[in-house]
Write a protein that holds these residues in place. Structure first.
Motif, mmCIF file in Angstrom:
data_model
loop_
_atom_site.group_PDB
_atom_site.id
_atom_site.type_symbol
_atom_site.label_atom_id
_atom_site.label_comp_id
_atom_site.label_asym_id
_atom_site.label_seq_id
_atom_site.Cartn_x
_atom_site.Cartn_y
_atom_site.Cartn_z
ATOM 1 N N PRO A 1 14.847 33.286 48.517
ATOM 2 C CA PRO A 1 16.488 33.834 48.097
ATOM 3 C C PRO A 1 16.703 31.768 47.449
ATOM 4 O O PRO A 1 16.404 31.570 47.791
ATOM 5 N N SER A 2 17.784 32.761 47.160
ATOM 6 C CA SER A 2 18.795 31.434 45.984
ATOM 7 C C SER A 2 19.020 30.337 47.455
ATOM 8 O O SER A 2 19.855 30.940 48.620
ATOM 9 N N GLY B 1 17.318 37.028 57.327
ATOM 10 C CA GLY B 1 18.899 36.142 56.643
ATOM 11 C C GLY B 1 19.478 37.148 58.292
ATOM 12 O O GLY B 1 20.524 36.493 58.908
ATOM 13 N N ALA C 1 21.951 28.649 47.809
ATOM 14 C CA ALA C 1 23.337 29.039 48.421
ATOM 15 C C ALA C 1 22.773 30.470 49.291
ATOM 16 O O ALA C 1 24.095 30.389 49.906
ATOM 17 N N THR C 2 22.108 31.455 49.099
ATOM 18 C CA THR C 2 22.300 32.095 49.871
ATOM 19 C C THR C 2 21.504 31.366 51.466
ATOM 20 O O THR C 2 21.865 31.717 52.711
ATOM 21 N N LEU C 3 20.485 30.315 50.992
ATOM 22 C CA LEU C 3 19.613 30.361 51.869
ATOM 23 C C LEU C 3 20.879 29.678 53.059
ATOM 24 O O LEU C 3 20.496 28.696 53.840
ATOM 25 N N THR C 4 21.509 28.354 52.352
ATOM 26 C CA THR C 4 22.655 27.568 53.253
ATOM 27 C C THR C 4 23.522 28.185 53.326
ATOM 28 O O THR C 4 23.863 27.619 55.056
ATOM 29 N N GLU C 5 23.645 29.626 53.320
ATOM 30 C CA GLU C 5 24.886 30.799 53.969
ATOM 31 C C GLU C 5 24.203 31.267 55.073
ATOM 32 O O GLU C 5 24.853 30.796 56.281
ATOM 33 N N TRP C 6 22.712 31.383 54.969
ATOM 34 C CA TRP C 6 22.370 32.176 56.178
ATOM 35 C C TRP C 6 22.420 30.761 57.260
ATOM 36 O O TRP C 6 22.009 30.934 58.215
#
Length: 333
Positions: A307-308, A174, A310-315
């Motif tokens: 990572p999920s 991240g 959603a997490t990858l998208t946010e990162w």
């Protein structure tokens, strides 16, 4: 010859005194090579054969110099931002429309390369957002055509960014890495390209002042770390990056770990698949350029991206934030 740097961040001791394409610095950094930048900041393409063409077809962009008025369409571009996927670069264009408070927010963006179908390119005000696919061959194909496009459009001193994803080395997943050099698979800071049967080695060095400026705009309130470091650009996702999870593997886990630790010792902070070529070609063209990547994992902890979604998208939005802040800073000065 005088300095022609249009500084984005005011001078301070932690920053290099000039951009690498400053006319004052060019001869020192590129001995014997004429500066490929005109006095007005437009790009002077070094390929003399282009002058003999009645029309130059930018095949992969679906554009040409005869049918389209390229200066009218692209002459105001100041930032060219490139990344792997079409979706990511459309999202970046939409993000920059908000950051720069441009008109027509929410209106559907038009893919300007729709006639070629290979890549995607969106323009929002002075920002051009372009997808380049995965790996050096795909990236350099569109990069070279975009460099020609900027020259034909008479864009003045455009600044290029690559916004990407990567695997980190000894930094938390991240995190954002701003590249200080590109490293090839042979652990050299060059992009090696066979030309007419002979290998040419091109220095893989992004603009020092630009990556320092980008890093200097980081904030403790971002919620993630931003690091300066080298970026290895591999020619293969699996064995080329020392992974153990590909279909082929002819080395041990100990071999892998020794290799990754050696990269860390060299100042490398992440691994992706484009850095040496992107750095080399923009440098050869006299274009200020910078690479900003998110890290999806620490490669010293494993090979799989776990990572999920959603997490990858946010990162993936984090490099957009970093680059967007720099672009906004340019228009504030």
């Amino acid at each position: 010859m005088s300095c022609n740097c249009d500084y984005v961040v005011p001078n301070k001791e932690s920053l290099a005194p000039h951009y690498d394409n400053c006319r004052l610095m060019w001869d020192e950094l590129h001995p014997g090579i004429p500066c490929p930048k005109n006095a007005d900041g437009t790009i002077m393409l070094p390929n003399k054969h282009l002058a003999g063409l009645d029309v130059d077809i930018l095949y992969h962009l679906g554009l040409d110099t005869k049918t389209y008025d390229l200066p009218a369409m692209f002459g105001d571009v100041k930032f060219v931002c490139m990344g792997g996927t079409k979706v990511r670069m459309r999202e970046f264009a939409e993000y920059m429309r908000e950051v720069l408070d441009l008109p027509n927010k929410g209106q559907k963006l038009v893919n300007l390369t729709k006639h070629s179908q290979r890549y995607a390119m969106y323009k929002v005000g002075p920002v051009l957002s372009v997808s380049h696919g995965i790996g050096i061959p795909s990236m350099t194909t569109v990069l070279q055509e975009v460099i020609k496009l900027m020259s034909y459009a008479k864009a003045k001193d455009p600044i290029f960014f690559r916004i990407g994803t990567s695997g980190g080395l000894s930094i938390p997943a991240g995190s954002v890495v701003v590249s200080s050099f590109g490293l090839n698979g042979n652990l050299e800071q060059t992009y090696d390209i066979p030309i007419l049967g002979k290998t040419r080695k091109l220095p893989a060095l992004p603009d020092q002042r630009v990556y320092q400026e980008v890093h200097s705009l980081g904030s403790a309130d971002d919620g993630f770390g931003t690091y300066i470091g080298g970026t290895m650009g591999a020619d293969d996702f699996y064995r080329g990056q020392g992974r153990l999870d590909g279909p082929f593997c002819d080395y041990t886990e100990a071999d892998k770990m020794a290799f990754l630790r050696s990269l860390t010792g060299m100042g490398v902070r992440n691994i992706e698949m484009e850095a040496p070529a992107f750095s080399a070609y923009t440098r050869e063209a006299g274009i200020r350029a910078c690479i900003v990547c998110i890290t999806f994992l620490d490669r010293l902890q494993g090979d799989q991206v776990t990572p999920s979604k959603a997490t990858l998208t946010e990162w993936q939005r984090r490099p957009m934030l970093v680059v967007g802040r720099y672009i906004a800073q340019y228009f504030k000065k």
